[in-house]
Write a protein that holds these residues in place. Structure first.
Motif, PDB file in Angstrom:
ATOM      1  N   ASP A  43       2.645   9.332 -10.867  1.00  0.00           N
ATOM      2  CA  ASP A  43       4.022   9.501 -10.411  1.00  0.00           C
ATOM      3  C   ASP A  43       4.692   8.133 -10.268  1.00  0.00           C
ATOM      4  O   ASP A  43       4.356   7.351  -9.372  1.00  0.00           O
ATOM      5  N   PRO A  44       5.644   7.806 -11.126  1.00  0.00           N
ATOM      6  CA  PRO A  44       6.286   6.479 -11.064  1.00  0.00           C
ATOM      7  C   PRO A  44       7.021   6.239  -9.750  1.00  0.00           C
ATOM      8  O   PRO A  44       7.153   5.088  -9.320  1.00  0.00           O
ATOM      9  N   LYS A  45       7.476   7.296  -9.093  1.00  0.00           N
ATOM     10  CA  LYS A  45       8.164   7.134  -7.808  1.00  0.00           C
ATOM     11  C   LYS A  45       7.188   6.602  -6.743  1.00  0.00           C
ATOM     12  O   LYS A  45       7.531   5.696  -5.984  1.00  0.00           O
ATOM     13  N   ILE A  46       5.981   7.144  -6.725  1.00  0.00           N
ATOM     14  CA  ILE A  46       4.963   6.684  -5.767  1.00  0.00           C
ATOM     15  C   ILE A  46       4.564   5.249  -6.094  1.00  0.00           C
ATOM     16  O   ILE A  46       4.430   4.409  -5.200  1.00  0.00           O
ATOM     17  N   VAL A  47       4.367   4.947  -7.373  1.00  0.00           N
ATOM     18  CA  VAL A  47       4.010   3.574  -7.773  1.00  0.00           C
ATOM     19  C   VAL A  47       5.110   2.608  -7.344  1.00  0.00           C
ATOM     20  O   VAL A  47       4.839   1.522  -6.823  1.00  0.00           O
ATOM     21  N   ALA A  48       6.360   3.005  -7.526  1.00  0.00           N
ATOM     22  CA  ALA A  48       7.483   2.154  -7.102  1.00  0.00           C
ATOM     23  C   ALA A  48       7.459   1.950  -5.591  1.00  0.00           C
ATOM     24  O   ALA A  48       7.741   0.849  -5.099  1.00  0.00           O
ATOM     25  N   GLN A  49       7.091   2.994  -4.834  1.00  0.00           N
ATOM     26  CA  GLN A  49       7.000   2.856  -3.377  1.00  0.00           C
ATOM     27  C   GLN A  49       5.897   1.878  -2.985  1.00  0.00           C
ATOM     28  O   GLN A  49       6.051   1.118  -2.036  1.00  0.00           O
ATOM     29  N   ILE A  50       4.800   1.887  -3.731  1.00  0.00           N
ATOM     30  CA  ILE A  50       3.726   0.923  -3.472  1.00  0.00           C
ATOM     31  C   ILE A  50       4.252  -0.490  -3.728  1.00  0.00           C
ATOM     32  O   ILE A  50       4.076  -1.393  -2.911  1.00  0.00           O
ATOM     33  N   LYS A  51       4.911  -0.676  -4.858  1.00  0.00           N
ATOM     34  CA  LYS A  51       5.412  -2.006  -5.223  1.00  0.00           C
ATOM     35  C   LYS A  51       6.489  -2.494  -4.264  1.00  0.00           C
ATOM     36  O   LYS A  51       6.644  -3.696  -4.059  1.00  0.00           O
ATOM     37  N   GLN A  52       7.220  -1.575  -3.659  1.00  0.00           N
ATOM     38  CA  GLN A  52       8.244  -1.953  -2.680  1.00  0.00           C
ATOM     39  C   GLN A  52       7.691  -1.980  -1.251  1.00  0.00           C
ATOM     40  O   GLN A  52       8.432  -2.188  -0.298  1.00  0.00           O
ATOM     41  N   ARG A  53       6.382  -1.722  -1.126  1.00  0.00           N
ATOM     42  CA  ARG A  53       5.696  -1.712   0.180  1.00  0.00           C
ATOM     43  C   ARG A  53       6.253  -0.637   1.108  1.00  0.00           C
ATOM     44  O   ARG A  53       6.273  -0.804   2.323  1.00  0.00           O
ATOM     45  N   GLU A  54       6.697   0.468   0.557  1.00  0.00           N
ATOM     46  CA  GLU A  54       7.280   1.537   1.368  1.00  0.00           C
ATOM     47  C   GLU A  54       6.241   2.536   1.854  1.00  0.00           C
ATOM     48  O   GLU A  54       6.491   3.244   2.820  1.00  0.00           O
ATOM     49  N   LEU A  55       5.078   2.619   1.203  1.00  0.00           N
ATOM     50  CA  LEU A  55       4.095   3.630   1.599  1.00  0.00           C
ATOM     51  C   LEU A  55       3.618   3.442   3.029  1.00  0.00           C
ATOM     52  O   LEU A  55       3.385   4.402   3.745  1.00  0.00           O
ATOM     53  N   ARG A  56       3.454   2.211   3.444  1.00  0.00           N
ATOM     54  CA  ARG A  56       2.982   1.957   4.808  1.00  0.00           C
ATOM     55  C   ARG A  56       3.938   2.577   5.820  1.00  0.00           C
ATOM     56  O   ARG A  56       3.518   3.211   6.777  1.00  0.00           O
ATOM     57  N   GLU A  57       5.222   2.409   5.605  1.00  0.00           N
ATOM     58  CA  GLU A  57       6.203   2.969   6.531  1.00  0.00           C
ATOM     59  C   GLU A  57       6.263   4.489   6.438  1.00  0.00           C
ATOM     60  O   GLU A  57       6.420   5.179   7.423  1.00  0.00           O
ATOM     61  N   LEU A  58       6.111   5.017   5.222  1.00  0.00           N
ATOM     62  CA  LEU A  58       6.219   6.460   5.035  1.00  0.00           C
ATOM     63  C   LEU A  58       4.984   7.220   5.512  1.00  0.00           C
ATOM     64  O   LEU A  58       5.086   8.305   6.054  1.00  0.00           O
ATOM     65  N   TYR A  59       3.810   6.629   5.289  1.00  0.00           N
ATOM     66  CA  TYR A  59       2.576   7.369   5.535  1.00  0.00           C
ATOM     67  C   TYR A  59       1.605   6.696   6.494  1.00  0.00           C
ATOM     68  O   TYR A  59       0.532   7.206   6.737  1.00  0.00           O
ATOM     69  N   GLY A  60       1.912   5.530   6.995  1.00  0.00           N
ATOM     70  CA  GLY A  60       1.086   4.925   8.019  1.00  0.00           C
ATOM     71  C   GLY A  60      -0.017   4.015   7.548  1.00  0.00           C
ATOM     72  O   GLY A  60      -0.853   3.598   8.329  1.00  0.00           O
ATOM     73  N   GLY A  61      -0.097   3.675   6.316  1.00  0.00           N
ATOM     74  CA  GLY A  61      -1.121   2.760   5.843  1.00  0.00           C
ATOM     75  C   GLY A  61      -1.179   2.753   4.340  1.00  0.00           C
ATOM     76  O   GLY A  61      -1.109   3.801   3.715  1.00  0.00           O
ATOM     77  N   ALA A  62      -1.295   1.608   3.748  1.00  0.00           N
ATOM     78  CA  ALA A  62      -1.216   1.505   2.285  1.00  0.00           C
ATOM     79  C   ALA A  62      -2.421   2.133   1.595  1.00  0.00           C
ATOM     80  O   ALA A  62      -2.305   3.173   0.965  1.00  0.00           O
ATOM     81  N   THR A  63      -3.609   1.524   1.697  1.00  0.00           N
ATOM     82  CA  THR A  63      -4.781   2.036   0.993  1.00  0.00           C
ATOM     83  C   THR A  63      -5.190   3.396   1.514  1.00  0.00           C
ATOM     84  O   THR A  63      -5.517   4.294   0.748  1.00  0.00           O
ATOM     85  N   ALA A  64      -5.150   3.544   2.825  1.00  0.00           N
ATOM     86  CA  ALA A  64      -5.647   4.782   3.427  1.00  0.00           C
ATOM     87  C   ALA A  64      -4.841   6.011   3.043  1.00  0.00           C
ATOM     88  O   ALA A  64      -5.286   7.123   3.237  1.00  0.00           O
ATOM     89  N   THR A  65      -3.676   5.851   2.493  1.00  0.00           N
ATOM     90  CA  THR A  65      -2.901   7.016   2.072  1.00  0.00           C
ATOM     91  C   THR A  65      -2.571   6.996   0.594  1.00  0.00           C
ATOM     92  O   THR A  65      -2.576   8.039  -0.047  1.00  0.00           O
ATOM     93  N   SER A  66      -2.303   5.839   0.015  1.00  0.00           N
ATOM     94  CA  SER A  66      -1.899   5.805  -1.398  1.00  0.00           C
ATOM     95  C   SER A  66      -2.989   6.344  -2.309  1.00  0.00           C
ATOM     96  O   SER A  66      -2.692   6.935  -3.341  1.00  0.00           O
ATOM     97  N   ASN A  67      -4.255   6.179  -1.933  1.00  0.00           N
ATOM     98  CA  ASN A  67      -5.337   6.698  -2.765  1.00  0.00           C
ATOM     99  C   ASN A  67      -5.279   8.218  -2.878  1.00  0.00           C
ATOM    100  O   ASN A  67      -5.816   8.787  -3.815  1.00  0.00           O
ATOM    101  N   GLY A  68      -4.624   8.878  -1.961  1.00  0.00           N
ATOM    102  CA  GLY A  68      -4.495  10.328  -2.020  1.00  0.00           C
ATOM    103  C   GLY A  68      -3.620  10.792  -3.169  1.00  0.00           C
ATOM    104  O   GLY A  68      -3.662  11.960  -3.552  1.00  0.00           O
ATOM    105  N   PHE A  69      -2.826   9.897  -3.728  1.00  0.00           N
ATOM    106  CA  PHE A  69      -1.943  10.235  -4.840  1.00  0.00           C
ATOM    107  C   PHE A  69      -2.582   9.926  -6.202  1.00  0.00           C
ATOM    108  O   PHE A  69      -1.972  10.160  -7.242  1.00  0.00           O
ATOM    109  N   GLN A  70      -3.787   9.378  -6.193  1.00  0.00           N
ATOM    110  CA  GLN A  70      -4.432   8.980  -7.439  1.00  0.00           C
ATOM    111  C   GLN A  70      -4.755  10.176  -8.325  1.00  0.00           C
ATOM    112  O   GLN A  70      -5.021  11.271  -7.838  1.00  0.00           O
ATOM    113  N   ASP A  71      -4.788   9.919  -9.627  1.00  0.00           N
ATOM    114  CA  ASP A  71      -5.232  10.903 -10.604  1.00  0.00           C
ATOM    115  C   ASP A  71      -6.604  10.443 -11.106  1.00  0.00           C
ATOM    116  O   ASP A  71      -6.681   9.472 -11.864  1.00  0.00           O
ATOM    117  N   PRO A  72      -7.674  11.109 -10.680  1.00  0.00           N
ATOM    118  CA  PRO A  72      -9.012  10.682 -11.100  1.00  0.00           C
ATOM    119  C   PRO A  72      -9.205  10.612 -12.615  1.00  0.00           C
ATOM    120  O   PRO A  72     -10.074   9.883 -13.087  1.00  0.00           O
TER     121      PRO A  72
END
Length: 186
Positions: A43-72
């Motif tokens: 999802d390019p929107k999620i990747v853009a949020q990572i690059k803009q450092r927005e995931l931490r604010e949205l979900y409470g932690g970068a690695t601990a939540t962004s990995n949930g969006f991964q496509d194995p």
């Protein structure tokens, strides 16, 4: 390039850069599994949020939540690049997923027992107190049910990536952000 002239490898603690981009730029050590999610999310929107450092604010932690969006399904390609470029990978599983990691309570007890050993009497009391009480995400421990669900999915993906990397012959390292708290078992 300068480091390579002297046989040095570049390490990175990535926050807003994908592991793929960092590896292609010369990074040979990925701290805390950082950057892997940005390389394995469709999802390019999620990747853009990572690059803009927005995931931490949205979900409470970068690695601990962004990995949930991964496509194995995207893991093998990144793993192949990591092995080709001889990248050392430090997943930091217990520290990043404190509070939902299955052995977390057991490890907290070990930390407490070790911190009380008489042989460690020379340690400053301040560190002993921090080891017994430190949690890296204040206000989010224990995680709320919706956060727990996201973190559980993230942990599953993080473990799957780490296992696939190791099974493919990748080199793992042990480490954490533990600049003052104890890492159990080490």
């Amino acid at each position: 390039d300068e480091g390579r002239k002297f046989g040095l490898k570049l390490a990175a603690h990535l926050v807003s850069t994908s592991a793929r981009d960092a590896i292609n730029a010369g990074v040979r050590f990925l701290a805390h599994g950082s950057g892997v999610a940005a390389s394995t999310i469709r999802d390019p929107k999620i990747v853009a949020q990572i690059k803009q450092r927005e995931l931490r604010e949205l979900y409470g932690g970068a690695t601990a939540t962004s990995n949930g969006f991964q496509d194995p399904a995207m893991f093998d390609d990144l793993i192949a690049l990591m092995i080709e470029k001889d990248v050392l990978y430090e997943p930091n599983i217990v520290q990043v997923f404190r509070g939902i990691y299955p052995q977390f309570d057991e490890y907290q007890l070990e930390i407490h027992r070790v911190s009380m050993l008489p042989e460690l009497h020379f340690l400053p009391e301040m560190f002993v107190r921090m080891w017994a009480t430190d949690f890296p995400y204040p206000g989010s421990f224990p995680p709320a049910p919706d956060m727990r669900e996201r973190m559980t999915k993230a942990l599953e993906n993080h473990l799957l990536f780490t296992k696939k990397f190791a099974a493919a012959g990748g080199k793992l390292s042990v480490g954490s952000d533990a600049y003052y708290h104890m890492v159990p078992g080490l």
